[in-house]
Scaffold this motif. Sequence first.
Motif, PDB file in Angstrom:
ATOM      1  N   ASP A  54       0.857  -1.185   0.099  1.00 37.53           N
ATOM      2  CA  ASP A  54       0.004   0.000  -0.133  1.00 37.53           C
ATOM      3  C   ASP A  54       0.791   1.189  -0.093  1.00 37.53           C
ATOM      4  OD1 ASP A  54      -2.663  -1.114   0.018  1.00 37.53           O
ATOM      5  OD2 ASP A  54      -2.202  -1.863   2.068  1.00 37.53           O
ATOM      6  N   LYS A  55       2.012   1.314   0.835  1.00 38.11           N
ATOM      7  CA  LYS A  55       2.685   2.372   0.893  1.00 38.11           C
ATOM      8  C   LYS A  55       3.587   2.693  -0.398  1.00 38.11           C
ATOM      9  CE  LYS A  55       3.028   2.682   6.108  1.00 38.11           C
ATOM     10  NZ  LYS A  55       3.936   2.551   7.110  1.00 38.11           N
ATOM     11  N   PHE A  56       4.071   1.477  -0.856  1.00 33.19           N
ATOM     12  CA  PHE A  56       4.808   1.510  -1.820  1.00 33.19           C
ATOM     13  C   PHE A  56       4.085   2.148  -3.278  1.00 33.19           C
ATOM     14  CE2 PHE A  56       5.818  -0.673  -6.006  1.00 33.19           C
ATOM     15  CZ  PHE A  56       7.216  -0.241  -6.336  1.00 33.19           C
ATOM     16  N   VAL A  57       2.962   1.636  -3.374  1.00 33.23           N
ATOM     17  CA  VAL A  57       2.039   2.063  -4.528  1.00 33.23           C
ATOM     18  C   VAL A  57       1.500   3.432  -4.207  1.00 33.23           C
ATOM     19  CG1 VAL A  57      -0.187   2.020  -5.789  1.00 33.23           C
ATOM     20  CG2 VAL A  57       1.236  -0.049  -5.217  1.00 33.23           C
ATOM     21  N   ALA A  58       1.097   3.918  -3.208  1.00 32.87           N
ATOM     22  CA  ALA A  58       0.492   5.266  -2.730  1.00 32.87           C
ATOM     23  C   ALA A  58       1.506   6.195  -2.781  1.00 32.87           C
ATOM     24  CB  ALA A  58      -0.162   5.388  -1.523  1.00 32.87           C
ATOM     25  N   ARG A  59       2.850   5.861  -2.306  1.00 37.06           N
ATOM     26  CA  ARG A  59       3.889   6.868  -2.401  1.00 37.06           C
ATOM     27  C   ARG A  59       4.965   6.847  -3.698  1.00 37.06           C
ATOM     28  NH1 ARG A  59       0.512   8.105   1.141  1.00 37.06           N
ATOM     29  NH2 ARG A  59       0.654   8.586   3.063  1.00 37.06           N
ATOM     30  N   ASP A  60       5.695   5.741  -3.501  1.00 36.48           N
ATOM     31  CA  ASP A  60       6.560   5.528  -4.712  1.00 36.48           C
ATOM     32  C   ASP A  60       6.242   5.475  -6.140  1.00 36.48           C
ATOM     33  OD1 ASP A  60       8.478   5.935  -2.501  1.00 36.48           O
ATOM     34  OD2 ASP A  60       8.461   3.579  -2.241  1.00 36.48           O
ATOM     35  N   LEU A  61       5.362   4.556  -6.516  1.00 30.38           N
ATOM     36  CA  LEU A  61       4.761   4.379  -7.708  1.00 30.38           C
ATOM     37  C   LEU A  61       4.076   5.203  -8.125  1.00 30.38           C
ATOM     38  CD1 LEU A  61       4.926   2.322 -10.061  1.00 30.38           C
ATOM     39  CD2 LEU A  61       2.743   1.233  -8.954  1.00 30.38           C
ATOM     40  N   ILE A  62       3.077   6.001  -7.539  1.00 26.71           N
ATOM     41  CA  ILE A  62       2.301   7.108  -8.117  1.00 26.71           C
ATOM     42  C   ILE A  62       3.447   8.177  -8.441  1.00 26.71           C
ATOM     43  CG2 ILE A  62       0.438   8.714  -7.444  1.00 26.71           C
ATOM     44  CD1 ILE A  62      -1.159   6.407  -6.092  1.00 26.71           C
ATOM     45  N   ASP A  63       4.190   8.476  -7.497  1.00 26.93           N
ATOM     46  CA  ASP A  63       5.092   9.552  -7.895  1.00 26.93           C
ATOM     47  C   ASP A  63       5.844   9.153  -9.163  1.00 26.93           C
ATOM     48  OD1 ASP A  63       4.592  11.048  -5.856  1.00 26.93           O
ATOM     49  OD2 ASP A  63       6.012  10.630  -4.371  1.00 26.93           O
ATOM     50  N   SER A  64       6.294   8.110  -9.527  1.00 22.31           N
ATOM     51  CA  SER A  64       7.297   7.717 -10.240  1.00 22.31           C
ATOM     52  C   SER A  64       6.472   7.733 -11.744  1.00 22.31           C
ATOM     53  CB  SER A  64       7.887   6.327 -10.020  1.00 22.31           C
ATOM     54  OG  SER A  64       8.641   6.358  -9.080  1.00 22.31           O
TER      55      SER A  64
END
Length: 243
Positions: free
Chosen positions: A75-85
């Motif tokens: 959840d944190k990976f997608v909500a933060r890292d992936l969406i930013d990327s």
Amino acid sequence: MTPEEDFSEPESPPQPPPEVPAELPTELPSATLNEALVKYGAPLPPEVAERVDQYVRALWAMNEKLNLTRHTDYDKFVARDLIDSMALAGLIKPGEEVLDLGTGGGVPGILIAILRPDVQVSLSDSVAKKASAVQDIVAELDLPIAVYHARGEEVLDDFRFDSVVCRAVAPLKKLLTWLEPHWLSVNKLLAIKGTKWVEERNEARHLGMAKKVEIRKVHEYETPGNDHPSVILKVWAKGRKEP
């Protein structure tokens, strides 16, 4: 309104990021990457999702030895890292050469390379352990990415890039100080910023660091769990056509 105060968005980014909910869901944590992608409205083609999953698993495994990320669930990976990327990846043109300045654990650079195999990505980090860790991850995933144990400015002494990208590396005034001698080597800077981006821009102008560059907000988007939008600032040398 003067040209440098024009913060309108571009007409059609090549790959706009997904619409995402403003709040983190309260249900059980996602057990898989695909669950999190569905939860946050960030679908990916199956082959791309598989590569992203390979990356995040390698990152988490490395994180047990070295602190590379605090986003240690899907959840944190997608909500933060992936969406930013994804937001950054949508503003990069086909065939560009991209430098991730201060890559840390490989965000956003490695994710951009996976999302946009049509561009050439390089990573730089001044911390030897981090540069070594992302080199191991890149090798494990067999990605065509160059990794430099060096400050971004040192890399720009020797190489030229269409885009320099960064997230959570430094205030805008520092980024402009670092890049000031290198605008012949850089077409544009794309920097993810949070709610204080206006203050950072005004501070840079007050200190005289924006006299030779154009600064424009080119994208704004929501990230789950944050009560304010994120923005991407584009910076390029004055006198040039907007890249």
